[in-house]
Design a protein around this motif. Sequence first.
Motif, short mmCIF file in Angstrom:
data_model
loop_
_atom_site.label_atom_id
_atom_site.label_comp_id
_atom_site.label_asym_id
_atom_site.label_seq_id
_atom_site.Cartn_x
_atom_site.Cartn_y
_atom_site.Cartn_z
N TYR A 445 27.41 53.91 90.08
CA TYR A 445 28.37 53.01 90.75
C TYR A 445 29.03 53.71 91.94
O TYR A 445 29.31 53.07 92.96
CB TYR A 445 29.42 52.52 89.75
CG TYR A 445 28.86 51.53 88.73
CD1 TYR A 445 28.24 50.35 89.16
CD2 TYR A 445 28.94 51.78 87.37
CE1 TYR A 445 27.72 49.45 88.23
CE2 TYR A 445 28.42 50.89 86.44
CZ TYR A 445 27.81 49.72 86.89
OH TYR A 445 27.29 48.84 85.98
N ASP A 446 29.27 55.02 91.82
CA ASP A 446 29.80 55.78 92.96
C ASP A 446 28.81 55.75 94.13
O ASP A 446 29.21 55.63 95.29
CB ASP A 446 30.06 57.24 92.56
CG ASP A 446 31.27 57.39 91.65
OD1 ASP A 446 32.06 56.44 91.55
OD2 ASP A 446 31.40 58.47 91.02
N MET A 447 27.54 55.86 93.79
CA MET A 447 26.48 55.84 94.80
C MET A 447 26.51 54.50 95.57
O MET A 447 26.45 54.47 96.80
CB MET A 447 25.13 56.03 94.13
CG MET A 447 23.93 55.85 95.02
SD MET A 447 22.40 55.93 94.04
CE MET A 447 21.19 55.61 95.33
N LEU A 448 26.60 53.41 94.82
CA LEU A 448 26.63 52.09 95.46
C LEU A 448 27.86 51.95 96.35
O LEU A 448 27.80 51.36 97.43
CB LEU A 448 26.63 50.99 94.39
CG LEU A 448 25.38 50.88 93.50
CD1 LEU A 448 25.55 49.77 92.47
CD2 LEU A 448 24.13 50.64 94.34
N GLN A 449 29.00 52.52 95.88
CA GLN A 449 30.24 52.40 96.64
C GLN A 449 30.17 53.16 97.96
O GLN A 449 30.81 52.76 98.94
CB GLN A 449 31.39 52.93 95.79
CG GLN A 449 32.76 52.40 96.20
CD GLN A 449 33.57 51.98 94.98
OE1 GLN A 449 33.37 52.52 93.90
NE2 GLN A 449 34.45 51.02 95.14
N VAL A 452 24.97 54.09 99.78
CA VAL A 452 23.59 54.58 99.68
C VAL A 452 22.78 53.57 98.86
O VAL A 452 23.16 53.23 97.74
CB VAL A 452 23.53 55.97 99.00
CG1 VAL A 452 22.09 56.44 98.85
CG2 VAL A 452 24.33 56.97 99.83
N LYS A 453 21.68 53.13 99.42
CA LYS A 453 20.86 52.12 98.75
C LYS A 453 19.94 52.79 97.72
O LYS A 453 19.19 53.70 98.06
CB LYS A 453 20.01 51.37 99.78
CG LYS A 453 19.15 50.25 99.17
CD LYS A 453 18.31 49.56 100.22
CE LYS A 453 17.38 48.52 99.58
NZ LYS A 453 16.51 47.87 100.58
N PRO A 454 20.00 52.34 96.46
CA PRO A 454 19.11 52.93 95.45
C PRO A 454 17.66 52.55 95.69
O PRO A 454 17.38 51.53 96.32
CB PRO A 454 19.62 52.32 94.13
CG PRO A 454 20.28 51.04 94.54
CD PRO A 454 20.84 51.28 95.91
N ASN A 455 16.74 53.37 95.21
CA ASN A 455 15.32 53.04 95.30
C ASN A 455 14.77 52.78 93.90
O ASN A 455 15.52 52.78 92.91
CB ASN A 455 14.53 54.12 96.04
CG ASN A 455 14.62 55.47 95.36
OD1 ASN A 455 14.93 55.58 94.18
ND2 ASN A 455 14.35 56.53 96.11
N ASP A 456 13.47 52.60 93.79
CA ASP A 456 12.88 52.27 92.49
C ASP A 456 13.04 53.41 91.49
O ASP A 456 13.22 53.17 90.29
CB ASP A 456 11.40 51.89 92.66
CG ASP A 456 10.59 52.97 93.37
OD1 ASP A 456 11.20 53.82 94.04
OD2 ASP A 456 9.36 52.95 93.25
N VAL A 457 13.01 54.65 91.97
CA VAL A 457 13.16 55.80 91.07
C VAL A 457 14.60 55.86 90.53
O VAL A 457 14.82 56.23 89.37
CB VAL A 457 12.79 57.11 91.78
CG1 VAL A 457 12.89 58.29 90.83
CG2 VAL A 457 11.39 57.02 92.37
N THR A 458 15.57 55.51 91.37
CA THR A 458 16.96 55.48 90.91
C THR A 458 17.11 54.54 89.72
O THR A 458 17.77 54.86 88.73
CB THR A 458 17.90 55.01 92.04
OG1 THR A 458 17.59 55.69 93.25
CG2 THR A 458 19.35 55.26 91.67
N TYR A 459 16.47 53.38 89.83
CA TYR A 459 16.60 52.40 88.75
C TYR A 459 15.87 52.84 87.48
O TYR A 459 16.28 52.48 86.37
CB TYR A 459 16.11 51.02 89.21
CG TYR A 459 17.22 50.22 89.85
CD1 TYR A 459 18.20 49.63 89.08
CD2 TYR A 459 17.30 50.09 91.23
CE1 TYR A 459 19.24 48.92 89.65
CE2 TYR A 459 18.34 49.38 91.81
CZ TYR A 459 19.30 48.79 91.02
OH TYR A 459 20.33 48.09 91.60
#
Length: 727
Positions: A445-449, A452-459
Amino acid sequence: MDTNKRDIVSYSSMISCYANNGNSSKAVNMFVELLHQDGIFPNEYCFTAAIRSCLDSGFFETGLGLFGFVLKAGYFDSHVCVGCELIDMFVKGGGGDLDSARKVFDRMREKNVVTWTLMITRLAQFGFHGDAIGLFLDMLVSSGYVPDRFTLTGLISVCAEIEFLSFGKELHSWVIRSGLALDLCVGCSLIDMYAKCGLIRDSRRVFDGMVDHNVMSWTALINGYVRGGGGQEREAMRLFSDMMLQGCVAPNCFTFSGVLKACASLPDFGFGEQIHGQSIKLGLSEIDCVGNGLVSLYARSGRTECAQKCFDVLFEKNLVLCSGVDDDASVKDSNLNSEQDLDRKIDYTGKGASSFTYASLLSGAACIGTIGKGEQIHARVVKMGFGTDLSVNNALISMYSKCGNKEAALQVFNDMEDRNVITWTSIINGFAKHGFATKALELFYDMLQTGVKPNDVTYIAVLSACSHVGLIDEAWKHFTSMRNSHGIVPRMEHYACMVDLFGRSGLLSEAIEFINSMPFDADALVWRTFLGSCRVHGNTELGEHAAKMILEQEPHDPATYILLSNLYASEGRWDDVSAIRKRMKQKQITKEAGSSWIEVENQVHKFHVGDTLHPKAKKIYEKLDELALKIKNVGYVPNTDFVLHDVEDEQKEQYLFQHSEKLAVAFALISTPNSKPIRVFKNLRVCGDCHSAIKYISTVTGREIVVRDANRFHHIKDGKCSCNDYW
């Protein structure tokens, strides 16, 4: 030549000759000599060659002087080649000074397609992808020049990096209309773009439509299949075999790196050994990316001795940090101290240690869990001024996470000023693997704030975190939002995470329904995940179905036979166990031997079940006998259900205390200080009885014990585990 007969033509010829043949200092000296000749003034060719020589030899300050000379002399607008060299000087020699390079570009009165392409390419290389695309559009609108194959290749590569598929397809259309569809460079870029955007079929169509292939086109497609995962690695291996059989193109280090990843992912360790042999024949086995692939391959196969040897080759070739090693043959001076010795050794390799070198070494240390060497490399990183390098810090986070020190990983993360999606994904995945799902999700959630856009590996990391602690609703939310909020299409690994989540929670019927609702046929990874859950929850009927589905796709997969055999053994169906072992023997399928290892004083000690070969074997078993008495007194009861052999209960209990993870823990207790955490690594899933016993051992000894198995970390302290007995 007589000095009086030398003119601007002869001088420009000599300066250019020196510059073109790598004699940069002589080119600069010749330029200075020209300036002292009466009646001769440098022309654009002299300036171009002299500026290029300053760039090649690292004389940036001299290059700036030439830049001022060019402006004063009025030669800035004399020829586009002068401007092009100045752009490159600021970008390459000025540490990526794109502002100055862009000012030079904007002030040039005359530009051709080469100039536009150069500026577009340099912007793209330094990550200014939007500016590169914007400049390309300016070129189309205002310049009147038609992009050539180099311009299009650079722009297609930009689309690959940022996964800008729609624009990439427009460029592909332009390629076809321009008659460049058969161009080798353009074709390689298109293969890479479609592969990185997840369209491996389109990537294959481009490849099959090309008349000629080079190592870049083969490698781009091979790595595309590897990146796609989900069993596509097998096609990458077939492609590599085709490439070798044709014999027209030799693989390079990146080809080997890709196919080794495929072997480790499937896994296919037999093919990987053949690849190792080929890399040795071609002299590529000691290159960093190949060496790391070999370390990962052997570590995944449980052959830690081979992994250690491959890592040591990289370590000694690039960074001899241990002061006790013998001097290299090139180092003759016995008065050199260890630091001087190290610097000389680095020089001897023909290059200094770069950020890529450090990142590669850290990756290798992470694979085999050698935190001691990892810490040595970290110290060297700081000393050599790479402490702020993004790729090195990302590798440090991964190394500390995979070596069981999540606190050090978080410290590196917190100290970083610049972070990218890889940084965030690495730290999230680290906490997920360690069983700290709340912290992993908090970081997400900090990343989204931060934008920074997550990628498929993040998910995959996020869903894995949810799976490890049974957060079903949370996982569903992220599984839905990855497509709706970020346009990421779930692939096989994401579905496997959801199946794992249902399976760990005992919701086997829901897992089957989910598998049947998938938009594509489940691969062996998904069914293998489900089979593991059937083994944990003792559902033989569904386990047999999962095994059947796996063996239809991978008839020689040893893990499937072992899981099914263990499922039968847990129910006492010894005839079925015997039948499976007989089938394995007929098919020449061998079981991966369970092993555990631990690093003590920079040396890795490996143990197998019932191991008696270790020099301290007698003391280890004495320590185990002592521990057995102590933990039984505080409530430990051996769980003989985990002995998958048809023997008497008393013998089963003896087998339990000969498991490799218990041997490793006992060795650590007699070999390490009480204040130091014990970190044990295992190639398979940790045994349930060992998990219980180690919790009791942590209570009676007061030691913190960290166990990394094939799936996750277990942080055990004061009788409690970070997994909360949910794994």
